[in-house]
Design a protein around this motif. Sequence first.
Motif, PDB file in Angstrom:
ATOM      1  N   TRP A   1      -1.059  14.893  -4.022  1.00 60.55           N
ATOM      2  CA  TRP A   1      -1.109  14.703  -2.575  1.00 60.55           C
ATOM      3  C   TRP A   1       0.210  14.198  -2.142  1.00 60.55           C
ATOM      4  O   TRP A   1       1.092  13.728  -2.730  1.00 60.55           O
ATOM      5  CB  TRP A   1      -2.042  13.322  -2.434  1.00 60.55           C
ATOM      6  CG  TRP A   1      -3.485  13.794  -2.749  1.00 60.55           C
ATOM      7  CD1 TRP A   1      -4.164  14.111  -3.779  1.00 60.55           C
ATOM      8  CD2 TRP A   1      -4.629  13.642  -1.621  1.00 60.55           C
ATOM      9  NE1 TRP A   1      -5.511  14.156  -3.446  1.00 60.55           N
ATOM     10  CE2 TRP A   1      -5.770  14.044  -2.439  1.00 60.55           C
ATOM     11  CE3 TRP A   1      -4.616  12.966  -0.117  1.00 60.55           C
ATOM     12  CZ2 TRP A   1      -6.896  13.957  -1.470  1.00 60.55           C
ATOM     13  CZ3 TRP A   1      -5.745  13.225   0.322  1.00 60.55           C
ATOM     14  CH2 TRP A   1      -6.990  13.515  -0.211  1.00 60.55           C
ATOM     15  N   LYS A   2       0.440  14.355  -0.822  1.00 63.98           N
ATOM     16  CA  LYS A   2       1.783  14.010  -0.362  1.00 63.98           C
ATOM     17  C   LYS A   2       2.141  12.710   0.108  1.00 63.98           C
ATOM     18  O   LYS A   2       0.989  12.203   0.922  1.00 63.98           O
ATOM     19  CB  LYS A   2       2.051  15.283   0.729  1.00 63.98           C
ATOM     20  CG  LYS A   2       3.576  14.937   1.213  1.00 63.98           C
ATOM     21  CD  LYS A   2       3.781  15.835   2.420  1.00 63.98           C
ATOM     22  CE  LYS A   2       5.057  15.555   3.162  1.00 63.98           C
ATOM     23  NZ  LYS A   2       5.544  16.280   4.362  1.00 63.98           N
ATOM     24  N   GLU A   3       2.826  12.047  -0.436  1.00 64.27           N
ATOM     25  CA  GLU A   3       3.100  10.552   0.143  1.00 64.27           C
ATOM     26  C   GLU A   3       3.618  10.446   1.561  1.00 64.27           C
ATOM     27  O   GLU A   3       4.723  11.148   1.692  1.00 64.27           O
ATOM     28  CB  GLU A   3       3.763   9.854  -0.961  1.00 64.27           C
ATOM     29  CG  GLU A   3       3.864   8.333  -0.351  1.00 64.27           C
ATOM     30  CD  GLU A   3       4.689   7.431  -1.558  1.00 64.27           C
ATOM     31  OE1 GLU A   3       4.298   6.209  -1.232  1.00 64.27           O
ATOM     32  OE2 GLU A   3       4.961   7.623  -2.562  1.00 64.27           O
TER      33      GLU A   3
ATOM     34  N   ARG B   1       0.874  -1.173  -0.076  1.00 66.52           N
ATOM     35  CA  ARG B   1      -0.070   0.058  -0.098  1.00 66.52           C
ATOM     36  C   ARG B   1       0.763   1.230   0.087  1.00 66.52           C
ATOM     37  O   ARG B   1       1.914   1.053   0.632  1.00 66.52           O
ATOM     38  CB  ARG B   1      -0.913   0.043   1.209  1.00 66.52           C
ATOM     39  CG  ARG B   1       0.019   0.074   2.611  1.00 66.52           C
ATOM     40  CD  ARG B   1      -1.021  -0.185   3.778  1.00 66.52           C
ATOM     41  NE  ARG B   1      -0.158   0.013   4.944  1.00 66.52           N
ATOM     42  CZ  ARG B   1       0.194  -0.959   5.624  1.00 66.52           C
ATOM     43  NH1 ARG B   1       0.336  -2.028   5.278  1.00 66.52           N
ATOM     44  NH2 ARG B   1       1.073  -0.805   6.589  1.00 66.52           N
ATOM     45  N   ARG B   2       0.259   2.335  -0.438  1.00 65.24           N
ATOM     46  CA  ARG B   2       1.021   3.674  -0.398  1.00 65.24           C
ATOM     47  C   ARG B   2      -0.153   4.680   0.406  1.00 65.24           C
ATOM     48  O   ARG B   2      -1.318   4.490  -0.059  1.00 65.24           O
ATOM     49  CB  ARG B   2       1.366   4.088  -1.701  1.00 65.24           C
ATOM     50  CG  ARG B   2       2.410   3.178  -2.230  1.00 65.24           C
ATOM     51  CD  ARG B   2       2.941   3.596  -3.814  1.00 65.24           C
ATOM     52  NE  ARG B   2       3.281   4.981  -3.925  1.00 65.24           N
ATOM     53  CZ  ARG B   2       3.831   5.641  -5.141  1.00 65.24           C
ATOM     54  NH1 ARG B   2       3.515   4.720  -5.983  1.00 65.24           N
ATOM     55  NH2 ARG B   2       4.562   6.835  -4.888  1.00 65.24           N
TER      56      ARG B   2
ATOM     57  N   TYR C   1      -6.937  11.807   3.882  1.00 69.95           N
ATOM     58  CA  TYR C   1      -5.922  10.750   3.597  1.00 69.95           C
ATOM     59  C   TYR C   1      -6.418   9.876   2.379  1.00 69.95           C
ATOM     60  O   TYR C   1      -7.701   9.553   2.279  1.00 69.95           O
ATOM     61  CB  TYR C   1      -5.476   9.597   4.674  1.00 69.95           C
ATOM     62  CG  TYR C   1      -5.043  10.802   5.948  1.00 69.95           C
ATOM     63  CD1 TYR C   1      -3.731  10.645   5.954  1.00 69.95           C
ATOM     64  CD2 TYR C   1      -5.896  11.316   6.759  1.00 69.95           C
ATOM     65  CE1 TYR C   1      -3.130  11.671   7.054  1.00 69.95           C
ATOM     66  CE2 TYR C   1      -5.423  12.131   7.766  1.00 69.95           C
ATOM     67  CZ  TYR C   1      -4.058  12.426   7.559  1.00 69.95           C
ATOM     68  OH  TYR C   1      -3.470  13.047   8.903  1.00 69.95           O
TER      69      TYR C   1
ATOM     70  N   PHE D   1      -1.432   8.791   1.190  1.00 70.37           N
ATOM     71  CA  PHE D   1      -0.985  10.051   0.733  1.00 70.37           C
ATOM     72  C   PHE D   1      -1.786  10.944   1.623  1.00 70.37           C
ATOM     73  O   PHE D   1      -3.370  10.573   2.169  1.00 70.37           O
ATOM     74  CB  PHE D   1      -1.396  10.316  -0.643  1.00 70.37           C
ATOM     75  CG  PHE D   1      -0.464   9.406  -1.500  1.00 70.37           C
ATOM     76  CD1 PHE D   1       0.326   9.852  -2.375  1.00 70.37           C
ATOM     77  CD2 PHE D   1      -1.256   7.826  -1.908  1.00 70.37           C
ATOM     78  CE1 PHE D   1       1.242   9.151  -3.285  1.00 70.37           C
ATOM     79  CE2 PHE D   1      -0.393   7.173  -2.723  1.00 70.37           C
ATOM     80  CZ  PHE D   1       0.997   7.697  -3.397  1.00 70.37           C
TER      81      PHE D   1
ATOM     82  N   GLU E   1      -3.506   3.909  -1.552  1.00 72.18           N
ATOM     83  CA  GLU E   1      -3.438   3.235  -2.780  1.00 72.18           C
ATOM     84  C   GLU E   1      -3.208   1.675  -2.574  1.00 72.18           C
ATOM     85  O   GLU E   1      -2.473   1.230  -1.956  1.00 72.18           O
ATOM     86  CB  GLU E   1      -2.362   3.706  -3.643  1.00 72.18           C
ATOM     87  CG  GLU E   1      -2.104   3.030  -5.020  1.00 72.18           C
ATOM     88  CD  GLU E   1      -0.691   3.532  -5.747  1.00 72.18           C
ATOM     89  OE1 GLU E   1      -0.085   2.966  -6.309  1.00 72.18           O
ATOM     90  OE2 GLU E   1      -0.754   4.863  -5.696  1.00 72.18           O
TER      91      GLU E   1
ATOM     92  N   THR F   1      -3.723  11.516  -7.548  1.00 72.08           N
ATOM     93  CA  THR F   1      -3.286  11.468  -6.222  1.00 72.08           C
ATOM     94  C   THR F   1      -1.768  11.259  -6.043  1.00 72.08           C
ATOM     95  O   THR F   1      -1.269  12.206  -5.241  1.00 72.08           O
ATOM     96  CB  THR F   1      -3.763  10.064  -5.868  1.00 72.08           C
ATOM     97  OG1 THR F   1      -5.068  10.232  -5.706  1.00 72.08           O
ATOM     98  CG2 THR F   1      -3.123   9.832  -4.076  1.00 72.08           C
ATOM     99  N   HIS F   2      -0.804  11.094  -6.781  1.00 70.94           N
ATOM    100  CA  HIS F   2       0.634  11.206  -6.992  1.00 70.94           C
ATOM    101  C   HIS F   2       1.284  12.722  -7.187  1.00 70.94           C
ATOM    102  O   HIS F   2       2.012  12.819  -6.397  1.00 70.94           O
ATOM    103  CB  HIS F   2       1.154  10.161  -8.032  1.00 70.94           C
ATOM    104  CG  HIS F   2       1.122   8.744  -7.591  1.00 70.94           C
ATOM    105  ND1 HIS F   2       1.814   7.902  -8.327  1.00 70.94           N
ATOM    106  CD2 HIS F   2       0.471   7.916  -6.655  1.00 70.94           C
ATOM    107  CE1 HIS F   2       1.351   6.545  -7.760  1.00 70.94           C
ATOM    108  NE2 HIS F   2       0.577   6.665  -6.778  1.00 70.94           N
TER     109      HIS F   2
END
Length: 170
Positions: A167-169, A121-122, A130, A124, A133, A163-164
């Motif tokens: 949004w900040k990972e 998962r990732r 929140y 963000f 992914e 999202t990438h």
Amino acid sequence: MDIQPISNNKFIVGLSCDEMKELDITYDEMDYSNIETRRVIWTILDTVRRDTGRDVDPSGNLMIEAAPDTDGGCLLMFTVASGPNKKSETVISKANPTRIYEFENLDNLLDFMRFLPDNSRRIFANESKYRLELQTETANELQRILNEYAKFIGKSSLAVAHTHEHWKEL
């Protein structure tokens, strides 16, 4: 090989894991610029021609959408273009293997995280919301639980790219 006609210009071919091994290809290796993938497509189209009488020219305008199947095989949807505006090209488009979910707050995300079996998962963040992914297989297994904690945003390349980018990972 499971061949299902959809319409005059569309049909789906299902390949089992054993058939993929027999054809000596994996889902990840499928790329029409690769000669081995072309060999597999031509073999599949020969089988389609033999079993259904449908003659598809692989050098014509052919769109092939590929998606992994749960048993290790894959599904291929063939669309044959016709008419005066057709180009002479064949393309394989692969399904996006990830899904994006949005959580209203950190508590909901943390509560859900206890159900995740692995680290595939990732995460963000954007202000107080929140996004998660997940691989499609994991999301499918946890769909009922996900519906309690999050809102499904999408599975398209666009949803993932947005999202990438915005949004900040974590």
